[in-house]
Write a protein that holds these residues in place. Structure first.
Motif, mmCIF file in Angstrom:
data_model
loop_
_atom_site.group_PDB
_atom_site.id
_atom_site.type_symbol
_atom_site.label_atom_id
_atom_site.label_comp_id
_atom_site.label_asym_id
_atom_site.label_seq_id
_atom_site.Cartn_x
_atom_site.Cartn_y
_atom_site.Cartn_z
ATOM 1 N N SER A 41 0.921 -1.119 0.101
ATOM 2 C CA SER A 41 -0.141 0.128 0.044
ATOM 3 C C SER A 41 0.861 1.173 -0.032
ATOM 4 N N GLU A 43 0.988 3.697 2.085
ATOM 5 C CA GLU A 43 1.482 4.075 3.518
ATOM 6 C C GLU A 43 2.427 2.861 3.868
ATOM 7 N N ARG A 44 2.435 1.705 3.523
ATOM 8 C CA ARG A 44 3.529 0.667 3.797
ATOM 9 C C ARG A 44 4.840 0.925 3.042
ATOM 10 N N VAL A 46 5.806 3.957 2.031
ATOM 11 C CA VAL A 46 6.618 5.102 2.806
ATOM 12 C C VAL A 46 7.325 4.500 4.078
#
Length: 81
Positions: A41, A43-44, A46
């Motif tokens: 994802s 977020e993951r 980053v």
């Protein structure tokens, strides 16, 4: 006597788990990387980029199998498209 900080595959796995990833004990660094990028994802991605920057730019020594797994699996998966 000097002590160097070494990052082995278990240390690496623990850092991935600290990010909230489900990485089972006993996996190789390569397997841990493959699981980390599975269903990546934004977020993951980053969080993984930050971890990779910290590991590659820090003073700790990455064992060769960990460095190779990061180079082969994580870095290509984290390149912005």
């Amino acid at each position: 006597m000097m002590h160097a900080d070494l990052i082995d595959q278990e240390d690496f796995r623990e850092r991935l788990v600290a990010l909230g990833l489900s990485i089972p004990p006993g996996v190789s660094a390569e397997q841990a990387c493959e699981q980390a990028v599975s269903g990546l994802s934004p977020e993951r991605a980053v969080a993984l980029r930050r971890l990779v920057e910290e590991l590659l730019g820090g003073s700790a020594t990455l064992l060769p199998n960990v460095r190779e797994a990061i180079s082969r699996t994580l870095l290509p998966a984290l390149v912005p498209r």
